[in-house]
Design an enzyme around this catalytic site. Structure first.
Site, PDB file in Angstrom:
ATOM      1  CE  LYS A  22      -4.511  -1.075   0.250  1.00 21.23           C
ATOM      2  NZ  LYS A  22      -4.442  -2.532  -0.069  1.00 21.23           N
ATOM      3  CE  LYS A  70      -7.306 -13.996  -9.196  1.00 24.85           C
ATOM      4  NZ  LYS A  70      -7.478 -14.294  -7.996  1.00 24.85           N
ATOM      5  CE  LYS A 130     -15.234  -3.217  -8.435  1.00 24.37           C
ATOM      6  NZ  LYS A 130     -14.789  -2.420  -7.592  1.00 24.37           N
TER       7      LYS A 130
HETATM    8  P1  AMP Z   1     -11.414  -9.933  -4.688  1.00 27.33           P
HETATM    9  O1  AMP Z   1     -12.724  -9.082  -4.419  1.00 27.33           O
HETATM   10  O2  AMP Z   1     -10.725  -9.991  -5.738  1.00 27.33           O
HETATM   11  O3  AMP Z   1     -10.420  -9.672  -3.481  1.00 27.33           O
HETATM   12  O4  AMP Z   1     -11.906 -11.553  -4.249  1.00 27.33           O
HETATM   13  C1  AMP Z   1     -12.243 -12.055  -3.269  1.00 27.33           C
HETATM   14  C2  AMP Z   1     -12.234 -13.545  -3.230  1.00 27.33           C
HETATM   15  O5  AMP Z   1     -12.895 -14.260  -4.387  1.00 27.33           O
HETATM   16  C3  AMP Z   1     -10.754 -14.099  -3.129  1.00 27.33           C
HETATM   17  O6  AMP Z   1     -10.365 -14.155  -1.865  1.00 27.33           O
HETATM   18  C4  AMP Z   1     -10.865 -15.256  -4.020  1.00 27.33           C
HETATM   19  O7  AMP Z   1     -10.955 -16.288  -3.111  1.00 27.33           O
HETATM   20  C5  AMP Z   1     -12.133 -14.981  -5.083  1.00 27.33           C
HETATM   21  N1  AMP Z   1     -12.004 -14.824  -6.374  1.00 27.33           N
HETATM   22  C6  AMP Z   1     -11.568 -13.700  -6.869  1.00 27.33           C
HETATM   23  N2  AMP Z   1     -11.496 -13.969  -8.169  1.00 27.33           N
HETATM   24  C7  AMP Z   1     -11.434 -14.948  -8.666  1.00 27.33           C
HETATM   25  C8  AMP Z   1     -11.255 -16.026  -9.681  1.00 27.33           C
HETATM   26  N3  AMP Z   1     -11.148 -15.387 -10.995  1.00 27.33           N
HETATM   27  N4  AMP Z   1     -11.173 -17.202  -9.793  1.00 27.33           N
HETATM   28  C9  AMP Z   1     -11.621 -17.871  -8.345  1.00 27.33           C
HETATM   29  N5  AMP Z   1     -11.538 -17.208  -7.051  1.00 27.33           N
HETATM   30  C10 AMP Z   1     -11.791 -15.860  -7.389  1.00 27.33           C
END
Ligand code: AMP
Length: 328
Positions: A111, A194, A197
């Protein structure tokens, strides 16, 4: 029954990656553990959201998690800032957390690099607030992704340190529960990597049918297989991974065979994938809309969750005050 507590970062709408990578496991866990979930809105203040952002993201997260199947009767869901006892424990933990160790936390260092103009004290003491959330509930297990492992080590360290300073066996050391160790990595629609967002390649659970179709039809493909039974290059393998998640085995086998014998038409595959993603999302989407149209119900669910969390938190604070030597 073992206790599980899990914080949810208010970072916007859920996409299919979040669903298959995390939320699905949470829904399963509520049947196996004494689980509670909370929306980490105090944590989110490190980025200075507006009051409207705060209110909107709480409503969004509540409605989306409920729509995915979190049953608040089984697993209460509360908003962190509703349970003010956490702040008192946060203060006590801050007194026993040292500058050097907080500065060494990788997510803090990241950060500092990413936003040198906003290195606030809340960022530095993020692990103390996270530990307060967890220790408050005497949680046995905390579902975390890899990026949270160091914060979990800090929570265990703070628990041990508190016990040592006051010569008590009070806080238990919470275990990390790596729910996504075996979860599929959901690919995006832009050929590589993958779904995420910030990658701009996501299908959201709240997307309507037309939006899903548009996104899927634009997915990256190639000129088609050049040999029988050839290995699929990443963009194509990604589409098949998505088919595996949302379509029937027959559909998957049909297109897989078509790929292997080189008769595949990507347009047909995408049309089918869009229809199957839509069929998967539609019931969740309808529930999201229902919850969002009923802010009173969301308020009631959050208030009931907060009441349950506060009851536990008040007990912990009472005991901690006694240990420290304060009046209770
Ligand atoms: P984020 O909002 O990106 O921090 O994602 C929250 C949680 O969603 C992460 O800790 C992952 O476990 C899961 N996650 C996010 N994107 C993916 C993805 N493309 N494939 C699998 N799990 C995901």
């Amino acid at each position: 029954m073992e206790r599980v507590i899990s914080g949810i970062r208010p970072t916007g709408n859920l996409h299919l990656g979040n669903y298959f990578g995390a939320v699905k496991s949470f829904v399963q866990m509520q049947h196996e553990y004494d689980s509670m979930f909370f929306i980490a809105d105090w944590h989110s203040l490190t980025t200075h959201p507006t009051p409207e952002d705060i209110r909107r993201s709480a409503r969004t997260i509540l409605s989306e998690y409920l729509a995915c199947g979190i049953d608040p009767e089984k697993a209460p869901i509360y908003i962190q800032s509703d349970v003010k006892e956490v702040l008192e424990l946060y203060l006590y933990l801050n007194m026993n957390a040292y500058l050097g160790e907080l500065e060494r936390v990788t997510s803090f260092k990241d950060k500092v690099r990413a936003q040198p103009e906003n290195v606030n004290a809340g960022l530095l003491t993020y692990p103390c607030l996270m530990a307060a959330d967890i220790l408050m509930h005497k949680a046995d297990k905390v579902p975390v992704g890899k990026d949270q492992e160091q914060n979990m080590e800090m929570a265990r360290l703070f628990a041990r340190r508190f016990n040592r300073i006051y010569n008590v066996e009070y806080f238990k050391e919470p275990e990390s529960y790596h729910f996504n160790k075996h979860a599929v990595k959901v690919p995006g629609l832009n050929g590589t990597g993958k779904m995420g967002k910030s990658e701009g390649n996501a299908v959201y659970l709240c997307d309507d049918e037309a939006t899903i179709k548009k996104k899927v039809m634009r997915a990256v493909t190639d000129a088609g297989p050049e040999r029988l039974n050839q290995e699929k290059p990443e963009p194509i393998a990604n589409l098949f991974t998505l088919l595996e998640l949302v379509s029937t085995q027959e559909t998957y086998d049909f297109f897989n065979e078509a790929y292997n014998n080189m008769t595949i038409r990507y347009g047909d595959l995408k049309k089918q994938l869009a229809a199957d993603i839509n069929a998967f999302c539609a019931p969740i989407r309808e529930k999201i809309l229902e919850y969002q149209a009923n802010p009173k119900l969301l308020d009631e669910i959050a208030a009931a969750g907060a009441a349950k969390a506060s009851a536990r938190a008040a007990q912990t604070i009472k005991e901690v005050r006694e240990i420290i030597g304060f009046r209770v």
